[in-house]
Design an enzyme around this catalytic site. Sequence first.
Site, PDB file in Angstrom:
ATOM      1  N   LEU A  72       0.856  -1.192   0.000  1.00 37.63           N
ATOM      2  CA  LEU A  72       0.000   0.000   0.000  1.00 37.63           C
ATOM      3  C   LEU A  72       0.896   1.248   0.000  1.00 37.63           C
ATOM      4  O   LEU A  72       2.103   1.135   0.193  1.00 37.63           O
ATOM      5  CB  LEU A  72      -0.910  -0.045   1.226  1.00 37.63           C
ATOM      6  CG  LEU A  72      -1.802  -1.305   1.295  1.00 37.63           C
ATOM      7  CD1 LEU A  72      -2.521  -1.392   2.636  1.00 37.63           C
ATOM      8  CD2 LEU A  72      -2.797  -1.341   0.140  1.00 37.63           C
ATOM      9  N   PRO A  73       0.326   2.431  -0.236  1.00 32.11           N
ATOM     10  CA  PRO A  73       1.188   3.611  -0.388  1.00 32.11           C
ATOM     11  C   PRO A  73       2.069   3.895   0.829  1.00 32.11           C
ATOM     12  O   PRO A  73       3.276   4.142   0.684  1.00 32.11           O
ATOM     13  CB  PRO A  73       0.191   4.745  -0.640  1.00 32.11           C
ATOM     14  CG  PRO A  73      -1.010   4.070  -1.243  1.00 32.11           C
ATOM     15  CD  PRO A  73      -1.083   2.725  -0.581  1.00 32.11           C
TER      16      PRO A  73
ATOM     17  N   LYS B 199       7.725  11.000   0.034  1.00 31.13           N
ATOM     18  CA  LYS B 199       7.352  10.304   1.278  1.00 31.13           C
ATOM     19  C   LYS B 199       8.539   9.501   1.809  1.00 31.13           C
ATOM     20  O   LYS B 199       8.866   9.536   2.996  1.00 31.13           O
ATOM     21  CB  LYS B 199       6.139   9.408   0.977  1.00 31.13           C
ATOM     22  CG  LYS B 199       5.695   8.437   2.057  1.00 31.13           C
ATOM     23  CD  LYS B 199       6.247   7.023   1.908  1.00 31.13           C
ATOM     24  CE  LYS B 199       5.815   6.319   0.644  1.00 31.13           C
ATOM     25  NZ  LYS B 199       6.356   4.946   0.528  1.00 31.13           N
TER      26      LYS B 199
ATOM     27  N   LYS C 144      15.119   0.626   3.250  1.00 29.00           N
ATOM     28  CA  LYS C 144      14.396   1.043   2.053  1.00 29.00           C
ATOM     29  C   LYS C 144      14.354   2.571   1.935  1.00 29.00           C
ATOM     30  O   LYS C 144      14.578   3.135   0.860  1.00 29.00           O
ATOM     31  CB  LYS C 144      12.972   0.482   2.078  1.00 29.00           C
ATOM     32  CG  LYS C 144      12.065   0.941   0.956  1.00 29.00           C
ATOM     33  CD  LYS C 144      12.557   0.486  -0.404  1.00 29.00           C
ATOM     34  CE  LYS C 144      11.715   1.085  -1.526  1.00 29.00           C
ATOM     35  NZ  LYS C 144      12.284   0.761  -2.861  1.00 29.00           N
TER      36      LYS C 144
HETATM   37  P1  NDP Z   1       0.083   2.573  -6.370  1.00 31.00           P
HETATM   38  O1  NDP Z   1      -0.403   3.945  -6.089  1.00 31.00           O
HETATM   39  O2  NDP Z   1       0.223   2.120  -7.771  1.00 31.00           O
HETATM   40  O3  NDP Z   1      -0.891   1.509  -5.632  1.00 31.00           O
HETATM   41  C1  NDP Z   1      -1.364   1.753  -4.334  1.00 31.00           C
HETATM   42  C2  NDP Z   1      -2.265   0.616  -3.898  1.00 31.00           C
HETATM   43  O4  NDP Z   1      -2.741   0.901  -2.572  1.00 31.00           O
HETATM   44  C3  NDP Z   1      -3.523   0.446  -4.764  1.00 31.00           C
HETATM   45  O5  NDP Z   1      -3.848  -0.918  -4.817  1.00 31.00           O
HETATM   46  C4  NDP Z   1      -4.556   1.225  -3.975  1.00 31.00           C
HETATM   47  O6  NDP Z   1      -5.879   0.794  -4.200  1.00 31.00           O
HETATM   48  C5  NDP Z   1      -4.161   0.876  -2.577  1.00 31.00           C
HETATM   49  N1  NDP Z   1      -4.684   1.825  -1.594  1.00 31.00           N
HETATM   50  C6  NDP Z   1      -4.463   3.158  -1.533  1.00 31.00           C
HETATM   51  N2  NDP Z   1      -5.066   3.693  -0.462  1.00 31.00           N
HETATM   52  C7  NDP Z   1      -5.713   2.677   0.161  1.00 31.00           C
HETATM   53  C8  NDP Z   1      -6.522   2.587   1.315  1.00 31.00           C
HETATM   54  N3  NDP Z   1      -6.790   3.669   2.061  1.00 31.00           N
HETATM   55  N4  NDP Z   1      -7.015   1.375   1.674  1.00 31.00           N
HETATM   56  C9  NDP Z   1      -6.739   0.280   0.927  1.00 31.00           C
HETATM   57  N5  NDP Z   1      -5.981   0.299  -0.181  1.00 31.00           N
HETATM   58  C10 NDP Z   1      -5.475   1.485  -0.547  1.00 31.00           C
HETATM   59  O7  NDP Z   1       1.454   2.427  -5.556  1.00 31.00           O
HETATM   60  P2  NDP Z   1       2.739   1.513  -5.884  1.00 31.00           P
HETATM   61  O8  NDP Z   1       2.295   0.126  -6.184  1.00 31.00           O
HETATM   62  O9  NDP Z   1       3.622   2.237  -6.825  1.00 31.00           O
HETATM   63  O10 NDP Z   1       3.474   1.571  -4.461  1.00 31.00           O
HETATM   64  C11 NDP Z   1       3.072   0.766  -3.352  1.00 31.00           C
HETATM   65  C12 NDP Z   1       4.198   0.807  -2.324  1.00 31.00           C
HETATM   66  O11 NDP Z   1       5.381   0.246  -2.907  1.00 31.00           O
HETATM   67  C13 NDP Z   1       4.559   2.217  -1.858  1.00 31.00           C
HETATM   68  O12 NDP Z   1       4.908   2.201  -0.501  1.00 31.00           O
HETATM   69  C14 NDP Z   1       5.769   2.556  -2.727  1.00 31.00           C
HETATM   70  O13 NDP Z   1       6.598   3.533  -2.121  1.00 31.00           O
HETATM   71  C15 NDP Z   1       6.431   1.203  -2.836  1.00 31.00           C
HETATM   72  N6  NDP Z   1       7.303   0.974  -4.003  1.00 31.00           N
HETATM   73  C16 NDP Z   1       6.956   1.408  -5.263  1.00 31.00           C
HETATM   74  C17 NDP Z   1       7.792   1.161  -6.342  1.00 31.00           C
HETATM   75  C18 NDP Z   1       7.446   1.596  -7.741  1.00 31.00           C
HETATM   76  O14 NDP Z   1       8.339   1.561  -8.611  1.00 31.00           O
HETATM   77  N7  NDP Z   1       6.214   1.997  -8.037  1.00 31.00           N
HETATM   78  C19 NDP Z   1       9.061   0.441  -6.169  1.00 31.00           C
HETATM   79  C20 NDP Z   1       9.299  -0.037  -4.832  1.00 31.00           C
HETATM   80  C21 NDP Z   1       8.451   0.253  -3.793  1.00 31.00           C
HETATM   81  P3  NDP Z   1      -6.799   1.440  -5.373  1.00 31.00           P
HETATM   82  O15 NDP Z   1      -6.518   0.629  -6.601  1.00 31.00           O
HETATM   83  O16 NDP Z   1      -8.185   1.261  -4.859  1.00 31.00           O
HETATM   84  O17 NDP Z   1      -6.408   2.885  -5.502  1.00 31.00           O
END
Ligand code: NDP
Length: 294
Positions: A68-69, A239, A170
């Site tokens: 999750l974020p 963040k 991380k």
């Molecule tokens: P995204 O924004 O693509 O996805 C976020 C996910 O969290 C979605 O499934 C979203 O659901 C869900 N979500 C958001 N708010 C809520 C909530 N209140 N309750 C339940 N579910 C929620 O993010 P990323 O996949 O890019 O990133 C996820 C994590 O991984 C972060 O911590 C990021 O820093 C980390 N990360 C990201 C990388 C990247 O290259 N993108 C690489 C390595 C780590 P919905 O579909 O409903 O919006």
Amino acid sequence: TTTTAFLGLGAMGFPMAGHLARAAQATGGRALVWNRSAHKAQAHTEQYGSQAVDLARCAQADVLLTCLPTSAQVDEVIAALEAHLRPGSLWVDCTSGHPEAGRAQRQRLAERGVTFLDAPVSGGTSGAEAGTLTVMLGGEAAEVEQARPHLAFAGKVVHVGGPGTGFAVKAINNVLLAANLWAAGEGLAVLARSGVNVAAALEVINASSGRSNASENLIGQRVVSREFPVTFALGLLAKDAGIALDVVESVKGSAPLLAQTLGLYRAAAQMIGEGEDHTAALRLIEQMNAREIA
Ligand code: NDP
């Protein structure tokens, strides 16, 4: 056989959960998925043969994984699941979370007999798709061994220390990404202003000691190309830099360069947009220098 439940099918979670679904098919296990916006879970079922379920059903899994974020959303999901959780299950949080939040989550889940491990990942969306992510785990050695068989999206798994240390490593990794990217952007913007061809400068830097992942991959593919494809949001990198500075503060460390980096990325997220790709931070450097890095 093992039942896993993956919660959070975003840019990272969707392909990560895909590897768990493939592994389940190979071993006769079950791979459950849940996403806040249900259509993504449905799409996952169609693409990978996973099973889309409601939150309460996820709580019955042997291993829960979240991506999750921030830790705040993990807290929300814990609150929603808490009453349904099964003692003896394992919660592997792949969010780039906060070390203190992670230790509190671990404590809270321990009261339910559930083991929580911080298990953030690096390698980007391409690494998630390829199943070559690096996982940095914080927890006890025996717990890490318990988690290891369920990390089908990993190319490398490193036990970095006790609870919270995965999140700390991380955050520091990502503030280094931010600093390298920003520094390379400043250098190239100045060279562009002085009339040097950016592609030629990158060719030299990438064969020299100033190179980094930013110079070797990100700037050519995303900035010089003017594509800035959104795979990792600028707001999420800002963040992570904030978490890194909380780590600095928690040990009364001295890291002025990292503090500058946080300030710059907060400004970039405000001015360029937190939903833009992280590499779009360099658009702010371009504005500061009235010159494109191209
Ligand atoms: P995204 O924004 O693509 O996805 C976020 C996910 O969290 C979605 O499934 C979203 O659901 C869900 N979500 C958001 N708010 C809520 C909530 N209140 N309750 C339940 N579910 C929620 O993010 P990323 O996949 O890019 O990133 C996820 C994590 O991984 C972060 O911590 C990021 O820093 C980390 N990360 C990201 C990388 C990247 O290259 N993108 C690489 C390595 C780590 P919905 O579909 O409903 O919006």
